[in-house]
Scaffold this motif. Sequence first.
Motif, PDB file in Angstrom:
ATOM      1  N   VAL A 232       0.841  -1.200   0.000  1.00 49.60           N
ATOM      2  CA  VAL A 232       0.000   0.000   0.000  1.00 49.60           C
ATOM      3  C   VAL A 232       0.879   1.254   0.000  1.00 49.60           C
ATOM      4  CG1 VAL A 232      -1.838   1.262   1.178  1.00 49.60           C
ATOM      5  CG2 VAL A 232      -1.756  -1.255   1.309  1.00 49.60           C
ATOM      6  N   THR A 233       0.544   2.196  -0.866  1.00 53.79           N
ATOM      7  CA  THR A 233       1.255   3.477  -0.929  1.00 53.79           C
ATOM      8  C   THR A 233       0.308   4.602  -0.517  1.00 53.79           C
ATOM      9  OG1 THR A 233       2.653   2.694  -2.731  1.00 53.79           O
ATOM     10  CG2 THR A 233       2.534   5.076  -2.407  1.00 53.79           C
ATOM     11  N   VAL A 234       0.771   5.451   0.382  1.00 54.23           N
ATOM     12  CA  VAL A 234      -0.004   6.602   0.856  1.00 54.23           C
ATOM     13  C   VAL A 234       0.746   7.868   0.481  1.00 54.23           C
ATOM     14  CG1 VAL A 234      -0.954   7.779   2.875  1.00 54.23           C
ATOM     15  CG2 VAL A 234      -0.961   5.270   2.769  1.00 54.23           C
ATOM     16  N   ASP A 235       0.042   8.827  -0.105  1.00 54.40           N
ATOM     17  CA  ASP A 235       0.646  10.092  -0.536  1.00 54.40           C
ATOM     18  C   ASP A 235      -0.150  11.255   0.036  1.00 54.40           C
ATOM     19  OD1 ASP A 235       2.232  11.971  -1.812  1.00 54.40           O
ATOM     20  OD2 ASP A 235       1.208  11.768  -3.754  1.00 54.40           O
ATOM     21  N   GLU A 236       0.499  12.024   0.901  1.00 55.54           N
ATOM     22  CA  GLU A 236      -0.123  13.203   1.508  1.00 55.54           C
ATOM     23  C   GLU A 236      -1.473  12.870   2.157  1.00 55.54           C
ATOM     24  OE1 GLU A 236       1.405  16.022   1.936  1.00 55.54           O
ATOM     25  OE2 GLU A 236       3.163  15.248   0.880  1.00 55.54           O
ATOM     26  N   GLY A 237      -1.483  11.794   2.906  1.00 58.65           N
ATOM     27  CA  GLY A 237      -2.656  11.442   3.681  1.00 58.65           C
ATOM     28  C   GLY A 237      -3.754  10.733   2.926  1.00 58.65           C
ATOM     29  N   ARG A 238      -3.512  10.349   1.680  1.00 62.08           N
ATOM     30  CA  ARG A 238      -4.534   9.655   0.884  1.00 62.08           C
ATOM     31  C   ARG A 238      -3.929   8.418   0.239  1.00 62.08           C
ATOM     32  NH1 ARG A 238      -9.511  10.436  -1.341  1.00 62.08           N
ATOM     33  NH2 ARG A 238      -9.893   9.634  -3.437  1.00 62.08           N
ATOM     34  N   LEU A 239      -4.673   7.330   0.261  1.00 59.60           N
ATOM     35  CA  LEU A 239      -4.187   6.102  -0.348  1.00 59.60           C
ATOM     36  C   LEU A 239      -4.003   6.315  -1.847  1.00 59.60           C
ATOM     37  CD1 LEU A 239      -5.186   2.522   0.585  1.00 59.60           C
ATOM     38  CD2 LEU A 239      -4.980   3.126  -1.814  1.00 59.60           C
ATOM     39  N   ALA A 240      -2.779   6.088  -2.323  1.00 58.40           N
ATOM     40  CA  ALA A 240      -2.453   6.370  -3.719  1.00 58.40           C
ATOM     41  C   ALA A 240      -2.213   5.119  -4.550  1.00 58.40           C
ATOM     42  CB  ALA A 240      -1.219   7.273  -3.783  1.00 58.40           C
ATOM     43  N   GLY A 241      -2.030   3.979  -3.903  1.00 59.56           N
ATOM     44  CA  GLY A 241      -1.785   2.755  -4.648  1.00 59.56           C
ATOM     45  C   GLY A 241      -1.941   1.523  -3.779  1.00 59.56           C
ATOM     46  N   LEU A 242      -2.484   0.456  -4.352  1.00 59.40           N
ATOM     47  CA  LEU A 242      -2.664  -0.807  -3.643  1.00 59.40           C
ATOM     48  C   LEU A 242      -2.413  -1.935  -4.628  1.00 59.40           C
ATOM     49  CD1 LEU A 242      -5.420  -1.700  -1.091  1.00 59.40           C
ATOM     50  CD2 LEU A 242      -4.836  -3.301  -2.907  1.00 59.40           C
ATOM     51  N   GLU A 243      -1.479  -2.804  -4.284  1.00 62.29           N
ATOM     52  CA  GLU A 243      -1.104  -3.883  -5.202  1.00 62.29           C
ATOM     53  C   GLU A 243      -0.963  -5.195  -4.433  1.00 62.29           C
ATOM     54  OE1 GLU A 243       2.554  -5.080  -8.260  1.00 62.29           O
ATOM     55  OE2 GLU A 243       2.635  -3.220  -7.104  1.00 62.29           O
ATOM     56  N   HIS A 244      -1.640  -6.215  -4.917  1.00 60.79           N
ATOM     57  CA  HIS A 244      -1.494  -7.546  -4.322  1.00 60.79           C
ATOM     58  C   HIS A 244      -0.292  -8.221  -4.953  1.00 60.79           C
ATOM     59  CE1 HIS A 244      -2.348 -11.907  -3.694  1.00 60.79           C
ATOM     60  NE2 HIS A 244      -2.760 -11.467  -2.523  1.00 60.79           N
ATOM     61  N   ARG A 245       0.660  -8.643  -4.112  1.00 60.79           N
ATOM     62  CA  ARG A 245       1.873  -9.304  -4.586  1.00 60.79           C
ATOM     63  C   ARG A 245       1.827 -10.788  -4.243  1.00 60.79           C
ATOM     64  NH1 ARG A 245       6.505  -6.190  -5.390  1.00 60.79           N
ATOM     65  NH2 ARG A 245       5.918  -4.155  -6.265  1.00 60.79           N
ATOM     66  N   ALA A 246       1.981 -11.627  -5.249  1.00 61.82           N
ATOM     67  CA  ALA A 246       1.999 -13.075  -5.029  1.00 61.82           C
ATOM     68  C   ALA A 246       3.327 -13.464  -4.387  1.00 61.82           C
ATOM     69  CB  ALA A 246       1.808 -13.809  -6.350  1.00 61.82           C
ATOM     70  N   LEU A 247       3.246 -14.148  -3.246  1.00 62.85           N
ATOM     71  CA  LEU A 247       4.433 -14.559  -2.501  1.00 62.85           C
ATOM     72  C   LEU A 247       4.479 -16.066  -2.286  1.00 62.85           C
ATOM     73  CD1 LEU A 247       4.304 -11.767   0.252  1.00 62.85           C
ATOM     74  CD2 LEU A 247       5.661 -11.758  -1.853  1.00 62.85           C
ATOM     75  N   ASP A 248       3.460 -16.778  -2.749  1.00 63.46           N
ATOM     76  CA  ASP A 248       3.389 -18.224  -2.518  1.00 63.46           C
ATOM     77  C   ASP A 248       4.480 -18.954  -3.288  1.00 63.46           C
ATOM     78  OD1 ASP A 248       2.022 -17.353  -4.793  1.00 63.46           O
ATOM     79  OD2 ASP A 248       0.669 -19.066  -4.830  1.00 63.46           O
ATOM     80  N   VAL A 249       4.797 -20.146  -2.813  1.00 61.42           N
ATOM     81  CA  VAL A 249       5.878 -20.940  -3.386  1.00 61.42           C
ATOM     82  C   VAL A 249       5.328 -22.138  -4.151  1.00 61.42           C
ATOM     83  CG1 VAL A 249       7.954 -22.275  -2.822  1.00 61.42           C
ATOM     84  CG2 VAL A 249       7.422 -20.182  -1.553  1.00 61.42           C
ATOM     85  N   VAL A 250       4.216 -22.679  -3.687  1.00 63.71           N
ATOM     86  CA  VAL A 250       3.517 -23.773  -4.357  1.00 63.71           C
ATOM     87  C   VAL A 250       2.099 -23.294  -4.662  1.00 63.71           C
ATOM     88  CG1 VAL A 250       2.638 -26.129  -4.142  1.00 63.71           C
ATOM     89  CG2 VAL A 250       4.881 -25.540  -3.197  1.00 63.71           C
ATOM     90  N   ARG A 251       1.630 -23.524  -5.854  1.00 68.58           N
ATOM     91  CA  ARG A 251       0.311 -23.032  -6.272  1.00 68.58           C
ATOM     92  C   ARG A 251      -0.674 -24.191  -6.381  1.00 68.58           C
ATOM     93  NH1 ARG A 251      -0.532 -18.454  -9.191  1.00 68.58           N
ATOM     94  NH2 ARG A 251       0.979 -17.613  -7.708  1.00 68.58           N
ATOM     95  N   TRP A 252      -1.831 -24.038  -5.729  1.00 66.03           N
ATOM     96  CA  TRP A 252      -2.921 -25.011  -5.865  1.00 66.03           C
ATOM     97  C   TRP A 252      -3.823 -24.584  -7.017  1.00 66.03           C
ATOM     98  CZ3 TRP A 252      -3.363 -29.365  -2.779  1.00 66.03           C
ATOM     99  CH2 TRP A 252      -2.522 -29.415  -1.671  1.00 66.03           C
ATOM    100  N   ALA A 253      -4.223 -25.549  -7.823  1.00 62.17           N
ATOM    101  CA  ALA A 253      -5.072 -25.235  -8.979  1.00 62.17           C
ATOM    102  C   ALA A 253      -6.148 -26.297  -9.134  1.00 62.17           C
ATOM    103  CB  ALA A 253      -4.230 -25.150 -10.253  1.00 62.17           C
ATOM    104  N   THR A 254      -7.331 -25.856  -9.565  1.00 56.69           N
ATOM    105  CA  THR A 254      -8.442 -26.761  -9.870  1.00 56.69           C
ATOM    106  C   THR A 254      -8.794 -26.600 -11.340  1.00 56.69           C
ATOM    107  OG1 THR A 254      -9.345 -26.614  -7.624  1.00 56.69           O
ATOM    108  CG2 THR A 254     -10.838 -27.349  -9.359  1.00 56.69           C
ATOM    109  N   LEU A 255      -8.815 -27.700 -12.061  1.00 60.17           N
ATOM    110  CA  LEU A 255      -9.096 -27.666 -13.496  1.00 60.17           C
ATOM    111  C   LEU A 255     -10.263 -28.589 -13.807  1.00 60.17           C
ATOM    112  CD1 LEU A 255      -8.212 -26.734 -16.355  1.00 60.17           C
ATOM    113  CD2 LEU A 255      -6.710 -28.739 -16.436  1.00 60.17           C
ATOM    114  N   ARG A 256     -11.274 -28.056 -14.494  1.00 58.78           N
ATOM    115  CA  ARG A 256     -12.420 -28.844 -14.948  1.00 58.78           C
ATOM    116  C   ARG A 256     -12.345 -28.959 -16.470  1.00 58.78           C
ATOM    117  NH1 ARG A 256     -16.884 -29.426 -11.701  1.00 58.78           N
ATOM    118  NH2 ARG A 256     -18.299 -29.196 -13.459  1.00 58.78           N
ATOM    119  N   VAL A 257     -12.253 -30.180 -16.936  1.00 53.41           N
ATOM    120  CA  VAL A 257     -12.153 -30.441 -18.370  1.00 53.41           C
ATOM    121  C   VAL A 257     -13.440 -31.104 -18.839  1.00 53.41           C
ATOM    122  CG1 VAL A 257     -10.912 -31.697 -20.166  1.00 53.41           C
ATOM    123  CG2 VAL A 257      -9.643 -30.632 -18.293  1.00 53.41           C
ATOM    124  N   ASP A 258     -14.082 -30.497 -19.817  1.00 54.39           N
ATOM    125  CA  ASP A 258     -15.338 -31.021 -20.356  1.00 54.39           C
ATOM    126  C   ASP A 258     -15.037 -32.052 -21.441  1.00 54.39           C
ATOM    127  OD1 ASP A 258     -17.851 -31.522 -21.321  1.00 54.39           O
ATOM    128  OD2 ASP A 258     -18.426 -29.418 -21.538  1.00 54.39           O
TER     129      ASP A 258
END
Length: 417
Positions: A232-258
Amino acid sequence: MSSFTFVHAADLHLDSPLLGLAGKSSDYAARVEAASREAFDNLIKLAIDGQCRFMLLAGDIFDGDLRNFQTGLYFIEGMRRLGAAGINVYMVLGNHDSENRFAEKLSLTDNVHVFPKAKPATHLIEDLGVAIHGQSFPRPDVSEDLARGYPPALSGAFNIGVLHTACAGSEGHHARYAPCTPEQLANHGYDYWALGHVHAHAILSEYPHIVYPGNLQGRHPRETGPKGAVLVTVDEGRLAGLEHRALDVVRWATLRVDASGVEEERDLLDLIRTELAACLVDAGGRPVALRLSIVGTSPLHARMILGRSRFRDDIETLLATLSHDIWLEKLKLETQPPAATEAIDPTVAGRLDRELVRLSKDKALDAVLESRLVEIRAKLPAGAHADAFIEQMRAEMPERAATLARSLVSEADHAPD
């Protein structure tokens, strides 16, 4: 006020045990368990490299049953590294931390500030003009609305509330601890609510921002997709930026194949390979734990059901040919036979398959299953993991019983005379 950056994380669950995984793959269980520490290291690196002024931890740093005191020491070492970089940490204890027998015995470094359990408190960062408010869980099963007791916003400051909560509309399968509503939080006067407890990243409101960062590392098949923290970045008392950063090492995935209309297994395997491509791109080179579901109305239905083990082996072989590190956590065959085929299938195997489907849905079977589960539950220790184990058995036993019956018939059918 000046410009600054902070990181918001929650639900680290360091060294959390993984229900049922060791029984399926001890190697992968060890890798995923180690991944919680590696994701924690990634969080520390993100804060330092991003020159964050402080870090917010919104609860459940540890798991309810911390099995190894070294886990606590590992956390302390991470906090020490942040302190050496001039980064303070403000944290609340969540439901898992409160039931943890080691959490309160840890000697934390001076840069770590834990909010009290008895009532909310405020930490003021004067050079930034920031007021951080929070309260730790006094016990694991907090049913009251803690947010209502948080102090009013401090005039002229950027106000942050750190709260471990099941905010209405976001609870999912999580217990309704410290319940509140987004409207209530938005009206409290704070600029940012740093929430924890729900393991999926979500932004419930903007200006004021009400944010769940999600957990750092997925621990089971329900926790799919990128996991990490929020910068989160704050500039002059107002939120100026928000970014979700992936930090996981192993990824779980669900796949449905028709598999609808697919008549040859080699064509189905090619289809699986094609549809898996998006999962692998999303994983960004991380190892993937895959739960694969085959759905649709397919002529291959009976062949896959009766030859489940062989079909799984074929899929395992397919995955081994890919350049990515993929582990098939579970294969779910949820196809249906074509209507015409079902109507004209007079064979013993065809009639047996229909009877097994009927029996798996029989209420009498449910009663027998429940009585057996009661006996099993009485022999298990109390706790959330035991409850989750019983739920898993309840969900999977009918299918497993039917699959076993089919496999026995298949073996008998192919046995030499």
